[in-house]
Design a protein around this motif. Structure first.
Motif, mmCIF file in Angstrom:
data_model
loop_
_atom_site.group_PDB
_atom_site.id
_atom_site.type_symbol
_atom_site.label_atom_id
_atom_site.label_comp_id
_atom_site.label_asym_id
_atom_site.label_seq_id
_atom_site.Cartn_x
_atom_site.Cartn_y
_atom_site.Cartn_z
ATOM 1 N N LYS A 189 0.842 -1.195 0.000
ATOM 2 C CA LYS A 189 0.000 0.000 0.000
ATOM 3 C C LYS A 189 0.874 1.240 0.000
ATOM 4 C CE LYS A 189 -3.925 -1.883 2.517
ATOM 5 N NZ LYS A 189 -4.897 -1.604 3.573
ATOM 6 N N SER A 221 -8.229 0.406 -1.813
ATOM 7 C CA SER A 221 -7.625 -0.606 -0.936
ATOM 8 C C SER A 221 -6.098 -0.559 -0.976
ATOM 9 C CB SER A 221 -8.109 -1.997 -1.346
ATOM 10 O OG SER A 221 -7.705 -2.263 -2.674
ATOM 11 N N ASP A 222 -5.532 0.261 -1.864
ATOM 12 C CA ASP A 222 -4.083 0.307 -2.011
ATOM 13 C C ASP A 222 -3.450 1.520 -1.334
ATOM 14 O OD1 ASP A 222 -5.257 2.062 -3.802
ATOM 15 O OD2 ASP A 222 -3.857 1.633 -5.423
ATOM 16 N N GLU A 264 -2.723 3.413 2.436
ATOM 17 C CA GLU A 264 -2.724 3.476 3.895
ATOM 18 C C GLU A 264 -2.685 4.956 4.243
ATOM 19 O OE1 GLU A 264 0.178 2.548 7.652
ATOM 20 O OE2 GLU A 264 0.465 1.411 5.819
#
Length: 139
Positions: A3, A27-28, A30
């Motif tokens: 991420k 979702s990739d 942080e």
């Protein structure tokens, strides 16, 4: 897949809230967020059921990020009008913090973003005319 470690400074601002909302669908990423008012950031995250880390400003200098978005600054027109020196002091403090981070981690991508006085309350119209004293006559 690793991420991207993305840091957003100015977590209570309009720019940051937009980044937070967009990141919540990825979702990739942080996402790590900081603000002078971390309790307000946490309230926003809780209200919208976002799960992101909130850190203190003191932690910023010692953390490595892939990307930094700086959306911090004094944006309240009343604060600016009553205490214009806070506008410059605030930006100087944040800029110094980011520069110290970038000296330690020079591969970090850095973006400085400001919404200024161009937004309306719901982003569908420009700022109301009552804020026009903030906009130079020549614009």
């Amino acid at each position: 897949m690793a991420k991207d470690n993305v840091f957003v400074l100015g977590g209570t601002g309009f720019v940051a809230k937009g980044i937070i909302a967009a990141a919540s669908e990825k979702s990739d990423i942080e996402l790590i967020i900081s603000s002078r008012s971390p309790e307000k950031v946490q309230a926003f995250l809780t209200e919208h059921k976002y799960q992101f880390e909130v850190i203190t400003l003191k932690e910023v200098e010692h953390r490595q990020f892939d990307i930094i978005f700086n959306g911090a600054g004094v944006c309240d027109p009343k604060v600016i009008k009553d205490n214009p020196e806070l506008l410059f002091k605030s930006h100087e403090d944040v800029d110094s913090l980011i520069l110290r981070n970038l000296e330690k981690y020079p591969k970090t991508l850095f973006f400085n973003i400001s919404s200024g006085a161009v937004y309306g309350a719901d982003f569908t119209e420009p700022a109301p005319k009552k804020l026009s004293y903030l906009i130079p006559e020549r614009l």
